[in-house]
Write a protein that holds these residues in place. Structure first.
Motif, PDB file in Angstrom:
ATOM      1  N   GLY A 121      31.097  12.073  76.845  1.00 13.84           N
ATOM      2  CA  GLY A 121      31.901  13.058  76.306  1.00 13.84           C
ATOM      3  C   GLY A 121      31.724  14.198  76.961  1.00 13.84           C
ATOM      4  O   GLY A 121      30.703  15.081  77.622  1.00 13.84           O
ATOM      5  N   GLY A 122      32.849  15.044  77.219  1.00  9.58           N
ATOM      6  CA  GLY A 122      32.954  15.851  78.253  1.00  9.58           C
ATOM      7  C   GLY A 122      33.231  17.278  77.104  1.00  9.58           C
ATOM      8  O   GLY A 122      32.149  17.232  76.415  1.00  9.58           O
ATOM      9  N   ASN A 123      34.357  17.961  77.051  1.00 12.64           N
ATOM     10  CA  ASN A 123      33.916  19.437  76.385  1.00 12.64           C
ATOM     11  C   ASN A 123      35.340  19.100  75.375  1.00 12.64           C
ATOM     12  O   ASN A 123      36.364  20.041  75.405  1.00 12.64           O
ATOM     13  CB  ASN A 123      34.513  20.312  77.280  1.00 12.64           C
ATOM     14  N   GLY A 124      34.689  18.766  73.690  1.00  7.56           N
ATOM     15  CA  GLY A 124      35.539  18.208  72.517  1.00  7.56           C
ATOM     16  C   GLY A 124      36.179  17.524  72.889  1.00  7.56           C
ATOM     17  O   GLY A 124      36.157  16.203  73.795  1.00  7.56           O
ATOM     18  N   PRO A 125      36.768  16.744  71.470  1.00 10.72           N
ATOM     19  CA  PRO A 125      36.994  15.769  71.097  1.00 10.72           C
ATOM     20  C   PRO A 125      37.993  14.899  72.084  1.00 10.72           C
ATOM     21  O   PRO A 125      37.863  13.582  72.109  1.00 10.72           O
ATOM     22  CB  PRO A 125      37.184  15.737  69.491  1.00 10.72           C
ATOM     23  N   ASP A 126      38.786  15.612  72.517  1.00 15.83           N
ATOM     24  CA  ASP A 126      39.670  14.651  73.500  1.00 15.83           C
ATOM     25  C   ASP A 126      39.412  14.516  74.950  1.00 15.83           C
ATOM     26  O   ASP A 126      39.615  13.610  75.514  1.00 15.83           O
ATOM     27  CB  ASP A 126      41.201  15.652  73.812  1.00 15.83           C
ATOM     28  N   GLU A 127      38.089  14.730  74.929  1.00 10.63           N
ATOM     29  CA  GLU A 127      37.544  14.288  75.896  1.00 10.63           C
ATOM     30  C   GLU A 127      36.657  13.317  76.398  1.00 10.63           C
ATOM     31  O   GLU A 127      34.721  13.781  76.318  1.00 10.63           O
ATOM     32  CB  GLU A 127      37.157  15.554  77.523  1.00 10.63           C
ATOM     33  N   ILE A 128      36.600  12.107  75.810  1.00 14.13           N
ATOM     34  CA  ILE A 128      35.551  11.460  75.008  1.00 14.13           C
ATOM     35  C   ILE A 128      36.378  10.298  76.132  1.00 14.13           C
ATOM     36  O   ILE A 128      36.548   9.751  76.366  1.00 14.13           O
ATOM     37  CB  ILE A 128      35.744  10.963  73.192  1.00 14.13           C
ATOM     38  N   PHE A 129      35.113  10.050  76.990  1.00 13.13           N
ATOM     39  CA  PHE A 129      35.258   9.259  77.670  1.00 13.13           C
ATOM     40  C   PHE A 129      34.435   6.723  78.019  1.00 13.13           C
ATOM     41  O   PHE A 129      33.351   7.517  77.000  1.00 13.13           O
ATOM     42  CB  PHE A 129      35.045   8.921  79.618  1.00 13.13           C
ATOM     43  N   ALA A 130      34.863   6.223  77.707  1.00 12.60           N
ATOM     44  CA  ALA A 130      34.583   5.152  77.536  1.00 12.60           C
ATOM     45  C   ALA A 130      34.097   3.635  78.755  1.00 12.60           C
ATOM     46  O   ALA A 130      35.769   4.640  79.729  1.00 12.60           O
ATOM     47  CB  ALA A 130      35.405   4.360  76.296  1.00 12.60           C
ATOM     48  N   GLN A 131      33.369   3.114  78.639  1.00 14.76           N
ATOM     49  CA  GLN A 131      32.989   2.275  79.982  1.00 14.76           C
ATOM     50  C   GLN A 131      33.009   1.079  79.171  1.00 14.76           C
ATOM     51  O   GLN A 131      32.326   0.547  78.314  1.00 14.76           O
ATOM     52  CB  GLN A 131      31.804   2.880  80.980  1.00 14.76           C
ATOM     53  N   SER A 132      33.915   0.323  79.828  1.00 12.99           N
ATOM     54  CA  SER A 132      33.408  -1.649  80.331  1.00 12.99           C
ATOM     55  C   SER A 132      33.789  -2.176  81.464  1.00 12.99           C
ATOM     56  O   SER A 132      33.670  -0.967  82.341  1.00 12.99           O
ATOM     57  CB  SER A 132      35.225  -2.165  79.448  1.00 12.99           C
ATOM     58  N   ALA A 133      33.358  -4.045  81.301  1.00 10.67           N
ATOM     59  CA  ALA A 133      33.148  -3.521  83.052  1.00 10.67           C
ATOM     60  C   ALA A 133      34.855  -4.398  83.797  1.00 10.67           C
ATOM     61  O   ALA A 133      34.291  -3.794  85.373  1.00 10.67           O
ATOM     62  CB  ALA A 133      33.300  -5.147  83.060  1.00 10.67           C
ATOM     63  N   GLU A 134      35.559  -3.339  83.011  1.00  9.72           N
ATOM     64  CA  GLU A 134      37.470  -2.908  83.972  1.00  9.72           C
ATOM     65  C   GLU A 134      36.962  -1.567  84.055  1.00  9.72           C
ATOM     66  O   GLU A 134      38.290  -1.865  84.950  1.00  9.72           O
ATOM     67  CB  GLU A 134      38.652  -3.625  82.514  1.00  9.72           C
ATOM     68  N   GLY A 135      36.087  -0.810  83.685  1.00 10.86           N
ATOM     69  CA  GLY A 135      36.158   0.377  84.323  1.00 10.86           C
ATOM     70  C   GLY A 135      36.608   1.957  83.320  1.00 10.86           C
ATOM     71  O   GLY A 135      35.654   1.549  82.590  1.00 10.86           O
TER      72      GLY A 135
END
Length: 158
Positions: A121-135
């Motif tokens: 999580g970055g700064n706020g609900p628009d900055e959510i990052f998810a990771q998979s084997a693809e990137g």
């Protein structure tokens, strides 16, 4: 000083008795704890306040607020001081992250994406990052936008 031992604190709140803690994250301002725990196949997502001693050392956790979730998440991150993102990771199927808020009762489901393994999580609900084997993918509206191929284990405070 390099190699100095980091202080550690053990807390045993009664409300966690018999539960297995899957995730424990301190909020960025250091006053709340996100706790994802499981007992007999049932997962709870809870937020508790941190009571500290005069020197700032955590002494205990307050009675928690249980957040409503539509899944059995095994991980979560803070995205701001009242909001967390949670998900149950899977290498083999679609994963639907959710946004849970201390100020709103209903979870907000994000778009499913195959093989999500971790959240940041970055700064706020628009900055959510998810990771998979693809990137790495960033939340874009209710979808996901590819950000980077290859890197793993993005991390932000909280």
């Amino acid at each position: 000083e390099t190699g100095a031992a980091l202080p550690s604190v053990s807390l045993s709140p009664a409300w966690l008795a018999g539960r297995t803690v899957k995730e424990f994250r301190i909020s960025r301002e250091g006053v709340r704890a996100l706790v994802i725990s499981e007992q007999n196949g049932v997962t709870r997502v809870q937020v508790a306040g941190i009571i500290r001693a005069a020197d700032g050392t955590p002494r205990e956790l307050t009675a928690p607020v249980t957040l409503v979730t539509g899944s059995n998440p095994d991980q979560g991150v803070w995205v701001n001081d009242t909001t967390v993102a949670v998900m149950k990771s899977s290498t083999a199927s679609n994963v639907t992250p959710e946004i849970l808020s201390l100020t709103s009762g209903a979870p907000q489901q994000l778009a499913p994406w195959p093989g999500l393994l971790s959240l940041s999580g970055g700064n706020g609900p628009d900055e959510i990052f998810a990771q998979s084997a693809e990137g790495i993918f960033q939340r874009l509206g209710n979808g996901w936008s590819p950000q980077i191929k290859g890197p793993t284990e993005m991390s932000f405070p909280g």
